[in-house]
Design an enzyme around this catalytic site. Structure first.
Site, mmCIF file in Angstrom:
data_model
loop_
_atom_site.group_PDB
_atom_site.id
_atom_site.type_symbol
_atom_site.label_atom_id
_atom_site.label_comp_id
_atom_site.label_asym_id
_atom_site.label_seq_id
_atom_site.Cartn_x
_atom_site.Cartn_y
_atom_site.Cartn_z
ATOM 1 N N PRO A 150 9.616 8.486 -11.824
ATOM 2 C CA PRO A 150 10.301 8.178 -13.089
ATOM 3 C C PRO A 150 11.679 7.555 -12.853
ATOM 4 C CG PRO A 150 9.547 10.469 -13.052
ATOM 5 C CD PRO A 150 9.294 9.912 -11.697
ATOM 6 N N GLY A 151 12.047 6.668 -13.746
ATOM 7 C CA GLY A 151 13.406 6.125 -13.739
ATOM 8 C C GLY A 151 13.703 5.121 -12.648
ATOM 9 N N LYS B 97 10.569 0.653 -13.730
ATOM 10 C CA LYS B 97 9.269 0.002 -14.011
ATOM 11 C C LYS B 97 9.320 -0.745 -15.356
ATOM 12 C CE LYS B 97 7.056 3.941 -13.357
ATOM 13 N NZ LYS B 97 8.191 4.742 -12.863
ATOM 14 N N HIS C 241 29.926 33.207 -0.103
ATOM 15 C CA HIS C 241 28.599 32.668 0.183
ATOM 16 C C HIS C 241 28.683 31.137 0.368
ATOM 17 C CE1 HIS C 241 24.101 32.788 -0.472
ATOM 18 N NE2 HIS C 241 24.353 31.504 -0.682
ATOM 19 N N GLU C 242 29.318 30.473 -0.586
ATOM 20 C CA GLU C 242 29.401 28.999 -0.521
ATOM 21 C C GLU C 242 30.289 28.556 0.633
ATOM 22 O OE1 GLU C 242 27.269 27.460 -2.121
ATOM 23 O OE2 GLU C 242 26.760 29.031 -3.562
ATOM 24 N N HIS D 12 28.199 28.546 3.731
ATOM 25 C CA HIS D 12 27.368 27.328 3.836
ATOM 26 C C HIS D 12 28.220 26.141 4.288
ATOM 27 C CE1 HIS D 12 23.673 28.758 2.090
ATOM 28 N NE2 HIS D 12 24.155 28.991 0.884
#
Ligand code: ATP
Length: 494
Positions: free
Chosen positions: A110-111, A114, A335-336, A339
């Site tokens: 999609p997107g 087309k 937590h972030e 990461h």
């Protein structure tokens, strides 16, 4: 007339009431009118749908696109142009007895442009452009879909005649809805009739007609299409329209920022780098959102930071109002930060944003840039690097707060899937394996071994950098969002 329907309704009701008052039995009229109403609304007998354009939309010339408005898609454009040149040389083709090109199928996610390509095709061939969605042909009443297909072709021809054009392009979006394999639907009779009618109409396209009709179908699922649609003489040109790569993303961004006032710090190449996986529609939305953000701030020019913030919005959705309690905010920050720290360790310079602002379903996230040079294959090292990053959030929580939380569930699911790929690709100590004969227990053990090994390594790394982790987390909790540059600055000064 604007109130035509209401007037007729009022007039008919008035006449019926009057007839009732003077003692005429109005029941047969009421039944007759109900029948006409039903037929015109659901069976399309009155042809009104075609006339009012609810089903069929003939697009005005100025609403068409040009191939210059389409960024990237070099191969798709080239293939399409080759086919369209053939349409433009219609007379020459006819002289040589070549059968007309009847259908082109555009297939892709999609997107990806087309519809845009189909509109550009209409402008390029100077054709009338008529479009309809596959689902508009799906009705529960037998024969309605087939009639609509007939109407679509009739309308395309008559619109072309009206506009004194010799060509018409019929664009059918989601063609898989109406062109799915026959006999597979529960109400298959109606679906089959609709598809058969499309085949009949396409077979009827010939060189001898005054209007040359070309059908362009678009689908995300070409595998669902009935074989009859794809055979030579119908949709025999298949054009793949894929998600854009980095260079194509840059071109699409250039198209959609052409009409926007950009500040001098805007770096479209960086934006293209950070928008891996975005379709053309996402990129258009990104440019639009950045402009909205600038407008809200009352800024005269759109700056790079507007674009960067909009990437997060387009990717993950609107920022949520919800604010977790302080204790949870601290946990999310740790937590972030875990990461982010590990992501910078395994792939320096890869963090684009780290935030604890929740968007969509997420409470916080780290967005990493994707290396466009490595998107089709993953090496053993790349899998391990990704596992490091995925497991770092939970381990950061464990090391700083003494226990993990359910926030890592999504990370673990992704990690398990990666570990599965690792084992199946013959990278584990099991060597090259045949999934069908490998015991579940054995498979699980190989996955576990890899995950445990990565866990230990990440734990050791974060333990060593615990002070930095806490510092980044604290800053993140205060500022809620850190850019990659800001994070790297902190890491070098720590
Ligand atoms: P769907 O399969 O969902 O119908 P589609 O592939 O037909 O989608 P379009 O409707 O053509 O996609 O694209 C939607 C919008 O995205 C376009 O109006 C345009 O603004 C933008 N867009 C998509 N692809 C491109 C591209 N290659 N260049 C410029 N703009 C693009």
């Amino acid at each position: 007339m604007k109130y035509q329907k209401e007037l007729v309704f009022g007039l008919v009701s008035g006449v019926l009431v009057f007839a009732m008052l003077i003692g005429i039995n109005v029941m047969p009229f009421v039944l007759f009118l109900a029948l006409v109403y039903f037929a015109s609304n659901y069976l399309g007998v009155s042809n009104q749908r075609g006339k009012t354009g609810t089903l069929i939309t003939a697009v005005r010339k100025e609403q068409l696109a040009s191939f210059d408005d389409i960024g990237g898609q070099t191969v798709a454009k080239q293939e399409l142009l080759e086919a369209l040149d053939f349409v433009n040389q219609h007379r020459e083709a006819k002289r040589l007895g070549i059968r007309p090109l009847k259908g082109i199928l555009l297939s892709g996610p999609p997107g990806t442009g087309k519809t845009l390509l189909a509109k550009a095709a209409a402008a390029y061939t100077d054709s009338v452009f008529v479009s309809a969605g596959g689902s508009e042909f799906v009705e529960m009443y037998a024969g309605v879909g087939a009639q609509r297909v007939r109407q679509l072709f009739e309308q395309a021809r008559s619109a072309a005649r009206k506009q004194k054009k010799s060509k018409a392009i019929i664009f059918i979006d989601e063609i898989d809805v109406l062109g799915g394999q026959r006999g597979k639907h529960s109400s298959h009779l109606e679906y089959d009739q609709t598809l058969n009618q499309l085949l009949v109409e396409m077979d009827g396209i010939s060189n001898s007609e005054d209007i040359q009709v070309l059908v362009i179908g678009a689908t995300n699922r070409p595998d669902l299409l009935d074989g009859a649609l794809l055979r030579p003489g119908r949709f025999d040109r298949l054009v793949k329209v894929d998600l854009p790569e980095k260079e194509a993303r840059l071109q699409i961004l250039q198209v959609h920022t052409r009409n926007k006032p950009l500040a001098s710090d805007v770096d479209l190449a960086q934006l293209a780098q950070e928008t891996y996986g975005f379709s053309g529609a996402h990129l258009e939305s990104l440019a639009n959102e950045a402009a909205i953000l600038a407008l809200r701030e009352g800024a005269a020019l759109i700056e790079q930071r507007h674009f960067l913030q909009s990437i997060d919005k387009v990717m993950l959705g609107e920022q949520q109002e919800r604010r977790p309690p302080l204790e949870e905010q601290q946990r999310i920050s740790l937590h972030e930060a875990g990461h982010a720290l590990v992501a910078e360790h395994v792939r320096p310079g890869s963090v684009a944003t780290v935030t604890i602002l929740s968007r969509g379903e997420t409470l916080g996230y780290v967005r990493q840039t994707v290396d466009d040079a490595a998107v089709y294959l993953q090496t053993e090292e790349q899998i391990r690097q990704q596992l490091w990053v995925l497991l770092a959030g939970a381990i950061a929580e464990e090391l700083t707060l003494g226990c993990r939380s359910t926030g890592a569930r999504g990370d673990f699911q992704q990690a398990i899937e990666l570990a599965r790929r690792y084992v199946l690709a013959g990278m584990s100590p099991l060597g090259i394996v045949d999934e069908s004969v490998l015991g579940k227990g054995e498979f699980h053990c190989a996955q576990q071994e890899l995950l445990r090994e990565v866990e230990q390594a990440v734990r050791a790394y974060l333990r060593e950098h615990l002070a930095t982790l806490k510092c980044v987390a604290m800053r993140l909790q205060q500022e809620e969002r850190l850019t990659g540059e800001r994070l790297r600055e902190m890491l070098t000064t720590e």
